[in-house]
Design an enzyme around this catalytic site. Structure first.
Site, PDB file in Angstrom:
ATOM      1  N   ARG A   1     -24.615   7.326  10.767  1.00  0.00           N
ATOM      2  CA  ARG A   1     -25.979   7.213  10.245  1.00  0.00           C
ATOM      3  C   ARG A   1     -26.986   7.884  11.177  1.00  0.00           C
ATOM      4  O   ARG A   1     -27.925   8.537  10.721  1.00  0.00           O
ATOM      5  CB  ARG A   1     -26.345   5.738  10.073  1.00  0.00           C
ATOM      6  CG  ARG A   1     -27.754   5.499   9.552  1.00  0.00           C
ATOM      7  CD  ARG A   1     -27.974   6.178   8.224  1.00  0.00           C
ATOM      8  NE  ARG A   1     -29.239   5.808   7.621  1.00  0.00           N
ATOM      9  CZ  ARG A   1     -29.747   6.383   6.546  1.00  0.00           C
ATOM     10  NH1 ARG A   1     -29.086   7.367   5.962  1.00  0.00           N
ATOM     11  NH2 ARG A   1     -30.902   5.985   6.040  1.00  0.00           N
TER      12      ARG A   1
ATOM     13  N   ASP B   1     -37.863  21.105   5.267  1.00  0.00           N
ATOM     14  CA  ASP B   1     -36.522  20.586   4.997  1.00  0.00           C
ATOM     15  C   ASP B   1     -35.515  21.628   5.477  1.00  0.00           C
ATOM     16  O   ASP B   1     -35.231  22.612   4.808  1.00  0.00           O
ATOM     17  CB  ASP B   1     -36.362  20.327   3.500  1.00  0.00           C
ATOM     18  CG  ASP B   1     -35.003  19.746   3.130  1.00  0.00           C
ATOM     19  OD1 ASP B   1     -34.134  19.628   4.019  1.00  0.00           O
ATOM     20  OD2 ASP B   1     -34.807  19.416   1.944  1.00  0.00           O
TER      21      ASP B   1
ATOM     22  N   HIS C   1     -36.347  16.704   5.158  1.00  0.00           N
ATOM     23  CA  HIS C   1     -35.616  16.413   3.924  1.00  0.00           C
ATOM     24  C   HIS C   1     -36.105  15.130   3.267  1.00  0.00           C
ATOM     25  O   HIS C   1     -36.117  15.025   2.035  1.00  0.00           O
ATOM     26  CB  HIS C   1     -34.119  16.319   4.242  1.00  0.00           C
ATOM     27  CG  HIS C   1     -33.256  16.164   3.029  1.00  0.00           C
ATOM     28  ND1 HIS C   1     -33.234  17.092   2.009  1.00  0.00           N
ATOM     29  CD2 HIS C   1     -32.392  15.184   2.653  1.00  0.00           C
ATOM     30  CE1 HIS C   1     -32.385  16.708   1.077  1.00  0.00           C
ATOM     31  NE2 HIS C   1     -31.863  15.550   1.432  1.00  0.00           N
ATOM     32  N   ASP C   2     -36.505  14.163   4.053  1.00  0.00           N
ATOM     33  CA  ASP C   2     -36.954  12.884   3.506  1.00  0.00           C
ATOM     34  C   ASP C   2     -38.250  12.987   2.706  1.00  0.00           C
ATOM     35  O   ASP C   2     -38.670  12.011   2.089  1.00  0.00           O
ATOM     36  CB  ASP C   2     -37.159  11.866   4.635  1.00  0.00           C
ATOM     37  CG  ASP C   2     -35.915  11.041   4.904  1.00  0.00           C
ATOM     38  OD1 ASP C   2     -34.913  11.215   4.178  1.00  0.00           O
ATOM     39  OD2 ASP C   2     -35.929  10.225   5.840  1.00  0.00           O
TER      40      ASP C   2
ATOM     41  N   SER D   1     -31.862  15.714  -3.516  1.00  0.00           N
ATOM     42  CA  SER D   1     -30.734  15.880  -2.607  1.00  0.00           C
ATOM     43  C   SER D   1     -29.426  15.880  -3.408  1.00  0.00           C
ATOM     44  O   SER D   1     -29.262  16.682  -4.324  1.00  0.00           O
ATOM     45  CB  SER D   1     -30.759  14.775  -1.546  1.00  0.00           C
ATOM     46  OG  SER D   1     -29.841  15.007  -0.518  1.00  0.00           O
TER      47      SER D   1
END
Length: 416
Positions: free
Chosen positions: A234, A334, A367-368, A164
């Site tokens: 968040r 992602d 994405h994680d 990232s």
């Protein structure tokens, strides 16, 4: 926990501890602002060899830190997790093997985990920087990391690696210090943010800026913290880190009810669905340990990163002077940093006839995925570091043979 090739579980690094390094010399930032002095917090794992050529720098993403691997004896003062954020990747026998490599994790300037940032004391005023801390960029972080490498006596990294935002730093290393890095590992990253990504960052920042407790960024002086804004920021960010399929599998659409409660809608704004509960939990936890000014700074650094900007948008031209070999990895689900963006990096490198390996992994986690256990992903990284290790050994053998030849010639009274 990852396993050795023989099937046994790879051991953890065990208890680790951070180091704090003071840099008294000024650092001029891209904005023109100057930090008269600063501190960087780092952790190191493994042993730097005699040739000092087995060092690997691991760069962190938005809300991570220098605590990349291993375990703290207890949660630190900011409440960060005891276990390093990439502990499944780094350690003895793991893809980045600390029995072979000397690994460095460094906390970036502007962070809230120990390196000089908005919560640090401004030497000019004797009070925390707060909103007065200057805007920082990916390139500023790399310049500071290069000074850290100098301090540690590392002239060249075997590799610089990150996922990232960390992948952006790896790219910047290849461009700013081409002679100081042999390999760049760019994982789940992008050569620049899309307009949609900048929009997500802006909405998250607005949540913080509009919190009544923000006080123009000087909330510390008022004895408060903009927790409501941080929670929403968040929650917005976390939605973008997961794929639609992953969220559906984890949370579904079932209403949350205590035993005996009717299963019909309440038509309320309480937590009704599992995904709401999850997002609120993540937001509450984040607001307790993260700093709002740091969030603003790091998301803006994400926005600004665009190495092709000074080359009329030509990424190939921006990467033309890189000397490192690259490994680029993306994940199919992602959607924040989509595989197409990684393929842009690969094409730019190939246009320059540079060495690049590319893997696009079909993984459901969004994405994680770069943080999670995936055997295919970890095997690719493991194989790549084995290649780096083999290259390093071969180079050492060549140098040793050359030294031996020189010594033999000197003993014989001849010339090398």
């Amino acid at each position: 926990m990852p396993e050795h090739a023989n099937g046994s579980q790879a051991p953890s690094l065990g208890i680790v501890a951070p180091q704090r390094l003071h840099f008294p010399e000024p650092l001029t930032l891209q904005s023109g602002a100057v930090l008269p002095e600063y501190e960087l917090v780092c952790e190191t794992y493994g042993t730097l060899n005699a040739a000092r050529d087995n060092a690997v720098l691991v760069c962190h993403a938005l809300n991570a830190s220098h605590h990349v691997a291993g375990r703290y004896a207890a949660a630190d003062a900011q409440g960060a997790d005891e276990v390093g954020w990439w502990d499944n990747m780094i350690g003895p026998g793991k893809p980045l093997d600390t029995d072979r490599f000397f690994v460095i994790g460094v906390n970036n300037l502007g962070s809230c985990f120990g390196s000089t940032g908005p919560m640090s004391v401004n030497p000019a005023t004797g009070r925390p920087y707060g909103a007065a801390f200057p805007v920082v960029t990916v390139e500023d972080w790399v310049q500071a990391q290069a000074r850290l490498a100098d301090r540690l006596g590392i002239a060249q990294f075997a590799a610089v690696m990150g996922g990232s935002l960390g992948g952006m730093q790896a790219m910047a290393w290849g461009m700013l210090f081409p002679e100081r890095v042999r390999h760049c590992l760019v994982i789940a990253s992008t050569p620049k943010l899309s307009a949609q990504n900048i929009a997500f960052n802006e909405v998250a920042r607005r949540a913080i800026l509009s919190d009544p407790d923000f006080h123009g960024g000087d909330y510390e002086a008022h004895g408060v913290k903009p927790k409501r804004g941080l929670r929403v920021a968040r929650m917005i960010g976390h939605i973008t880190y997961l794929s639609d399929d992953d969220m559906a599998e984890k949370f579904g659409r079932e209403l949350q009810r205590a035993e005996g409660d009717p299963k019909h809608y309440r038509f309320s704004f309480d937590t009704e669905f599992a995904v709401e509960s999850y997002l609120r939990y993540q937001g509450d936890k984040f607001a307790e340990y993260f700093d709002a000014n740091t969030y603003l700074l790091i998301t803006r650094a994400l926005d600004y990163f665009d190495p092709a900007r000074n080359y009329e948008g030509d990424l190939a031209a921006a990467l033309a002077h890189t000397q490192a070999k690259f490994l680029v990895i993306s994940f199919t689900t992602d959607w924040r940093f989509a595989p197409a963006r990684s393929r842009e990096i690969v094409k730019a490198l190939l246009d320059n006839k540079h060495s690049v390996s590319y893997a696009e992994i079909d993984a459901p986690h969004g994405h994680d995925a770069f943080l999670l256990d995936d055997a295919r992903y970890h095997d690719i990284v493991r194989a790549y570091f084995e290649r780096i290790g083999a290259e390093t050994q071969a180079e050492q053998a060549v140098h040793a043979a050359a030294r031996a030849a020189i010594q033999a010639a000197a003993k014989a009274g001849g010339r090398p």
